[in-house]
Design an enzyme around this catalytic site. Structure first.
Site, PDB file in Angstrom:
ATOM      1  N   ASP A 156       0.867  -1.183   0.000  1.00  0.00           N
ATOM      2  CA  ASP A 156       0.000   0.000   0.000  1.00  0.00           C
ATOM      3  C   ASP A 156       0.903   1.232   0.000  1.00  0.00           C
ATOM      4  OD1 ASP A 156      -1.741  -2.111   0.508  1.00  0.00           O
ATOM      5  OD2 ASP A 156      -3.029  -0.934   1.830  1.00  0.00           O
ATOM      6  N   LYS A 224      -6.840   3.285  -3.509  1.00  0.00           N
ATOM      7  CA  LYS A 224      -7.278   3.263  -2.109  1.00  0.00           C
ATOM      8  C   LYS A 224      -7.472   4.698  -1.637  1.00  0.00           C
ATOM      9  CE  LYS A 224      -5.299   1.871   2.375  1.00  0.00           C
ATOM     10  NZ  LYS A 224      -4.240   1.108   3.044  1.00  0.00           N
ATOM     11  N   LYS A 260     -10.205   0.235  -2.728  1.00  0.00           N
ATOM     12  CA  LYS A 260     -10.180  -0.017  -1.285  1.00  0.00           C
ATOM     13  C   LYS A 260     -10.455   1.265  -0.510  1.00  0.00           C
ATOM     14  CE  LYS A 260      -7.062  -1.435   2.462  1.00  0.00           C
ATOM     15  NZ  LYS A 260      -5.742  -1.964   2.799  1.00  0.00           N
TER      16      LYS A 260
END
Lengths: 324, 478
Positions: A156, A224, A260
């Protein structure tokens, strides 16, 4: 080193050729009307999900959770406990599915990996000078490579919001491309790259849409919303804009990208609103842990409590579920 | 990656809160009385189930109602200080809020519209109208009609079946605030919420005769419009009936407001926020099954984005959920009557015969009741009948344009002029278009939004007079 030539349609190849063409493309995307977008998200939030549909949604949401701990105080003991919970969220019910992944800082990856073994639960690591992203590129890449080497299945990364907000799109693009390359392994089994925008700092929906396209063109596997360290974190309308972007991106290129939302999703009711939105905006293809995740730490227990309520007809107290 | 379909389980709103009587009389002088005419049945359009027997008011009944209204006007209501009238209106507004679920469920049963619209749109705006005009009742001298504006007298009001309770509120709230009394005739297919409103008037202790509700069909309406005892006619409905009313009233000193049909243009420019424009197109034509006089039934889309927009629109239409109006997840409910369904079918078939491309998403329609799928016609030109006539159903005609001037020309090239929509990110273009569109309402980057403070009404064959806002008071004051 330029994944664009292989993954993108011919049309988008030209877009990423220069700072100017990138800017023209991103600013040429259809705008987002704030009032309309928020009204649409609110409308989707009023769907009434009951009985079998709710059972389906709760289990799916559990399978989509990235169980997360990102504290300075994280210890091997803490992340081991979390990893155990990830594999068996409800010790009282062996039918309860595992979550998708455990998300930790890079130095905890090896510990988590060891605990998870061959359970199928992934290890996700935040990298690239998370959460601010304020470090030199080589440090960010070393951070990434470190986590990948330790066994992280998913990285991430955070984008440089300063660069994005000052219009240096090429820099953001190049950093994502470089980080994606750093996710590579010799065996070709590369770590998945999730690109975090920190939408609370990007502020406008137009920025969120541009960031989404920028990341997808640079080869992101997932986009995300947030680090969880900035408020507001994930919201339904912000996530909807990103879901629209991945839908439109597939239309154009045939490539699917995951989404996400992270931070602030605490209740089953909220999680179900997201699933309804994904279902109606992008379609059922995205209703899969491979394409949609929740970044959360407290959501799981509420999902478990609601799941038990569906099965037994009664609510049990918080003490019936493990802390971590 | 295999996925299981996310099928939403039924989420029906309970009917138990509503108590429908087997038969209803007329509401005259504060009481329910038997009518002298025959009775007729009202049915639920989603199931064709008979809901109740409704009295049909004949000329004698209309006369009794008008006399009751006249008496209440002379003796009580016109003499009452505005601040006292306001109290009654506030009280009615609060009772509407308290009984909102009951009203919403009954409206959906009788009309066929989805509960999410009756619950989240209709009833809140109904209450808002009473609150809003309650606020005006003691401030009429500031309405811009002189320092001592006076009520007109008895108002005869005829409302349509598409927004039964909302149209009632649009008519009754300003009339009462200004000191008029009313005789209102709801549509014959949707009388039930008006009769429940009559009970609310009783509950609010409204003086007898201030509000009278008479049920019936066209004949009852004619008797009301032609009655010499009324001072004002307010009508919402079809252009044909509106013209007949105008002819009847011509030469008398009755005041008239008419809110009639429409064939609104929803204009999408190439720089529009596309995803929101798609939502606005859907809201514009599929809200309330397209039973909306200001529906955006003509989509004018700039040629350069037509393909992209249509692809998005079709995908969005495929997610619309059609079925049981009482299910909280239903987006599109039933067509109000067999007669209306026949008209929608007829005009759609004509569209096909004239060569336009017809498209509907795959959807299963219930076996009972009156249903029509959301439908799109592409390749429509100004010469097609479906581009000119009001269909009053979930049928959208798509036309294209190349320049703003062409968009204005096409948008205005219609006998109607009730509403229009403009979608663009460019503020100056919105203002430019709004100045040139011959329509009572121009929505910018939205559609079908209603608010009691905003005047509503038409140009050309869409009628005359305004309802809502300060302008709405003019229709009930001299």
């Amino acid at each position: 080193m330029t994944p664009t030539s292989t993954v993108l349609g011919a049309g988008l190849d030209d877009v990423t050729r220069s700072e100017a063409s990138l800017r023209r493309f991103l600013h040429g995307l259809p705008g987002v009307d704030q009032v309309g977008a928020e009204a649409r998200a609110a409308g989707l939030g009023t769907r009434s999900i009951k009985t079998t549909a709710k059972e389906f949604a709760l289990d799916l949401a559990i399978r989509m959770v990235d169980l997360t701990t990102l504290e300075g105080a994280d210890t091997p003991g803490k992340v081991r406990a979390l990893a155990s919970k990830a594999m068996r969220p409800d010790p009282a019910d062996p039918d309860c599915p595992s979550v998708a992944a455990v998300c930790v800082y890079p130095d905890m990856v090896a510990t988590v990996k060891e605990t998870l073994g061959s359970s199928g639960v992934h290890v996700a690591a935040v990298a690239t000078a998370f959460p601010s992203g304020r470090a030199a590129l080589d440090i960010k890449l070393a951070d990434t490579a470190d986590a990948v080497e330790a066994g992280a299945d998913e990285i991430d990364m955070v984008i440089d919001r300063g660069a994005f907000l000052s219009g240096r799109y090429q820099q953001v693009y190049d950093e994502i491309v470089a980080t994606k390359a750093a996710c590579g392994r010799p065996d070709g089994n590369d770590a998945h790259l999730k690109v975090i925008f920190e939408t609370g700092e990007l502020q406008t929906y137009d920025n969120v849409r541009r960031a989404s396209w920028l990341a997808m063109m640079a080869g992101a596997d997932f986009i995300k919303t947030s680090t969880g360290k900035v408020q507001p974190a994930a919201t339904l309308p912000v996530t909807m804009i990103m879901v629209e972007a991945v839908r439109d991106f597939r239309e154009l290129t045939g490539q699917m990208v995951g989404v996400k939302p992270a931070g602030g999703i605490r209740t089953s009711k909220d999680a179900i609103k997201y699933l309804v939105m994904v279902n109606e905006v992008a379609g059922q293809d995205w209703l899969d842990p491979h394409w949609f995740r929740f970044g959360a730490s407290t959501l799981l227990n509420d999902l478990l409590m609601q799941r038990t309520k569906m099965k037994t007809g009664r609510y049990s107290g918080p003490d019936y579920f493990t802390l971590d | 990656m295999a996925t299981t379909p996310f099928e939403y389980a039924p989420a029906p709103e309970s009917r138990s809160i509503v108590d429908i009587k087997p038969s209803y009389g007329l509401f005259v002088n504060g009481e329910f009385v038997d009518g002298h005419g025959k009775s007729f049945k009202t049915i639920s359009p989603s199931t064709e189930e008979v809901l109740a027997e409704i009295a049909e008011a004949d000329e004698a009944d209309v006369d009794a109602a008008v006399r009751a209204a006249r008496k209440a006007y002379d003796k009580v209501w016109s003499r009452m200080p505005g601040r006292e009238r306001a109290k009654y209106l506030y009280r009615i507004a609060r009772i509407i809020q308290e009984r909102s679920r009951e009203l919403a469920v009954l409206e959906s049963i009788d009309n066929g519209k989805p509960i999410k619209e009756s619950r989240d749109v209709d009833i809140p705006i109904v209450a808002a109208h009473f609150f809003y005009y309650a606020g005006w009742a003691d401030k009429l001298e500031y309405a811009g009609r002189g320092t001592d504006p006076q009520p007109l007298g008895v108002a005869g009001q005829i409302i349509p079946w598409n927004f039964p309770l909302l149209m009632l509120a649009w008519k009754i709230a300003p009339a009462l605030a200004c000191g008029n009394t009313v005789v209102l005739k709801p549509a014959e297919t949707t009388p039930l919420t008006a009769l429940l409103f009559a009970e609310i008037c009783q509950q609010a202790d409204l003086p007898p005769g201030v509000v009278n509700i008479i049920t019936g069909a066209g004949g009852t309406g004619q008797a009301l419009v032609g009655h010499p005892g009324i001072d004002k006619v307010a009508f919402t409905g079809s252009t044909d009936v509106g013209k007949a009313i105008a002819r009847t009233v011509a030469g008398t000193d009755k005041k008239v407001t008419l809110e009639l049909g429409g064939k609104a243009a929803n204009i999408v420019f190439d720089d529009a926020p596309l995803d929101q424009a798609v939502e606005g197109i859907v809201t514009g034509i599929f809200f309330n099954q397209g039973h909306v006089c200001c529906a955006g039934s003509r989509l004018l889309v700039q040629e350069s984005i037509a393909d992209e927009l249509l692809a998005k629109l079709k995908r969005r239409m495929s997610t619309l959920r059609i079925g049981d109006p009482l299910d909280k997840n239903t987006d599109i409910g039933a067509i109000n009557s067999a007669e209306q369904l026949a008209r929608i079918r007829e005009l759609s078939d004509i569209g096909e015969a004239e060569g336009a491309g017809r498209w509907s998403p795959e959807c299963e329609l219930p076996s009972h009741g009156f249903w029509f799928p959301p439908t799109l016609f592409t390749g429509v030109t100004q010469a097609h009948r479906i581009a000119r006539e009001e269909i009053f159903g979930p049928v959208l005609s798509v036309l294209t344009f190349r320049t703003p001037a062409e968009a204005v020309e096409k948008a205005n090239n219609t006998p109607y002029g009730l509403s229009a929509g403009v979608w663009t990110e460019k503020g100056s273009l919105i203002l430019h278009m709004a100045n040139q569109l011959r329509a009572g309402v121009v929505w910018a980057n939205t559609f079908n939004k209603f608010d009691p403070t905003s005047p509503f009404g038409g140009f050309k064959e869409s009628g005359y007079g305004r309802e809502g806002g300060r302008h709405g008071l003019e229709a009930y004051l001299k």
